[in-house]
Design an enzyme around this catalytic site. Structure first.
Site, mmCIF file in Angstrom:
data_model
loop_
_atom_site.group_PDB
_atom_site.id
_atom_site.type_symbol
_atom_site.label_atom_id
_atom_site.label_comp_id
_atom_site.label_asym_id
_atom_site.label_seq_id
_atom_site.Cartn_x
_atom_site.Cartn_y
_atom_site.Cartn_z
ATOM 1 C CG MET A 162 -0.964 -7.966 -7.082
ATOM 2 S SD MET A 162 -0.273 -7.178 -8.577
ATOM 3 C CE MET A 162 1.134 -6.325 -7.924
ATOM 4 N NE ARG A 163 -9.657 -10.990 -7.107
ATOM 5 C CZ ARG A 163 -9.701 -12.293 -6.874
ATOM 6 N NH1 ARG A 163 -8.767 -12.864 -6.156
ATOM 7 N NH2 ARG A 163 -10.681 -13.020 -7.346
ATOM 8 C CG ASN A 223 1.678 3.402 -5.812
ATOM 9 O OD1 ASN A 223 2.041 4.456 -6.329
ATOM 10 N ND2 ASN A 223 2.281 2.246 -6.032
ATOM 11 C CG HIS A 229 2.074 -1.985 -15.459
ATOM 12 N ND1 HIS A 229 1.797 -3.216 -14.900
ATOM 13 C CD2 HIS A 229 3.105 -2.182 -16.317
ATOM 14 C CE1 HIS A 229 2.620 -4.113 -15.415
ATOM 15 N NE2 HIS A 229 3.416 -3.518 -16.278
ATOM 16 N N GLY A 267 0.780 -1.245 0.000
ATOM 17 C CA GLY A 267 0.000 0.000 0.000
ATOM 18 C C GLY A 267 0.805 1.286 0.000
HETATM 19 C C1 GAR Z 1 3.479 -1.060 -7.423
HETATM 20 O O1 GAR Z 1 4.805 -1.085 -7.890
HETATM 21 C C2 GAR Z 1 2.495 -1.097 -8.570
HETATM 22 O O2 GAR Z 1 2.940 -0.386 -9.688
HETATM 23 C C3 GAR Z 1 2.449 -2.565 -8.866
HETATM 24 O O3 GAR Z 1 2.426 -3.180 -7.607
HETATM 25 C C4 GAR Z 1 3.146 -2.364 -6.676
HETATM 26 C C5 GAR Z 1 2.257 -2.118 -5.492
HETATM 27 O O4 GAR Z 1 2.961 -1.468 -4.476
HETATM 28 N N1 GAR Z 1 1.294 -2.936 -9.638
HETATM 29 C C6 GAR Z 1 1.303 -3.870 -10.567
HETATM 30 O O5 GAR Z 1 2.276 -4.543 -10.841
HETATM 31 C C7 GAR Z 1 -0.025 -4.045 -11.298
HETATM 32 N N2 GAR Z 1 0.164 -4.813 -12.487
HETATM 33 P P1 GAR Z 1 2.221 -0.777 -3.279
HETATM 34 O O6 GAR Z 1 1.257 -1.820 -2.695
HETATM 35 O O7 GAR Z 1 3.313 -0.426 -2.315
HETATM 36 O O8 GAR Z 1 1.497 0.425 -3.802
#
Ligand code: GAR
Length: 202
Positions: A92-93, A16, A111, A14
């Site tokens: 992730m779904r 982001n 992404h 989390g």
């Molecule tokens: C982030 O790097 C995001 O870009 C990626 O997962 C991570 C989540 O981090 N998303 C993907 O790969 C989607 N295909 P976070 O939980 O610390 O925000």
């Protein structure tokens, strides 16, 4: 204008989500997070939301007979709170077309690669293994495909000879934390317009 009502879906740490909450708190993002939903009980994103007093729910995919039933339960949690924009932040779904139909052009994702390069899982590692000299992150509207929707904004980072997949991922993440809130602010200001595959920022 009223703050844009966000609903955040997250599966993991989390960071982001945290960047978005911080931007709201600092007055850089004119939005409010109505709810955070996770498909994982142990997602630290839930903890971060609760610390800020934001309603945060774990909805267990295994407690629904089908993926569609699960997605409809998530959609209901968002709709009950009049969410205007669904923000995927490390969710992730793949969402079903039933879910998409409810949030057409009202759902964005970040992404960790320069799409259309390296969609799917472990994008940072894919880029590092491929040997590209630049990578970055992309904020895009969500469509039926995997990381295929119209691109709203991108940030570029260099890849150095000394990088590992992990150091590259860290450099990209720093840009994610800047790009996501900034892009949400453009949407909140009503400045983002979609014309076919192209997204214009007015
Ligand atoms: C982030 O790097 C995001 O870009 C990626 O997962 C991570 C989540 O981090 N998303 C993907 O790969 C989607 N295909 P976070 O939980 O610390 O925000």
């Amino acid at each position: 204008m009223n703050p844009l009502r966000l609903g955040v879906l997250a599966s993991g740490r989390g960071s982001n989500l945290q960047a978005i909450m911080d931007a709201i708190q600092n007055g850089e993002l004119d939005a409010s997070i109505q709810v955070v939903v996770s498909d994982r009980a142990d997602a630290f994103a839930l903890e971060r939301a609760r610390q800020q007093g934001i309603p945060a729910f774990y909805i267990d995919p295994k407690s629904f007979p089908t993926k569609i039933d699960y997605d409809l339960a998530v959609a209901a949690a968002l709709e009950e709170r009049d969410v205007e924009l669904v923000v995927l932040a490390g969710y992730m779904r793949l969402v079903s077309s039933e879910f998409l139909a409810r949030f057409h052009l009202k759902m964005v994702n970040i992404h960790p690669a320069l799409l259309p390069a390296f969609p799917g899982l472990e994008a940072q590692r894919q880029a590092w293994e491929y040997g590209v000299k630049f990578s970055g992150c992309t904020v895009h509207f969500v469509d039926e495909g995997m990381d295929t929707g119209p691109v709203i904004a991108q940030a570029v980072v260099p890849v150095y000879d000394t990088d590992t997949a992990e150091t590259l991922a860290e450099r990209i993440l720093e840009q994610e934390h800047r790009l996501y809130p900034a892009t949400l602010q453009l949407i909140a200001e009503g400045r983002v317009e979609v014309v076919g595959r192209r997204v214009m920022v007015r």
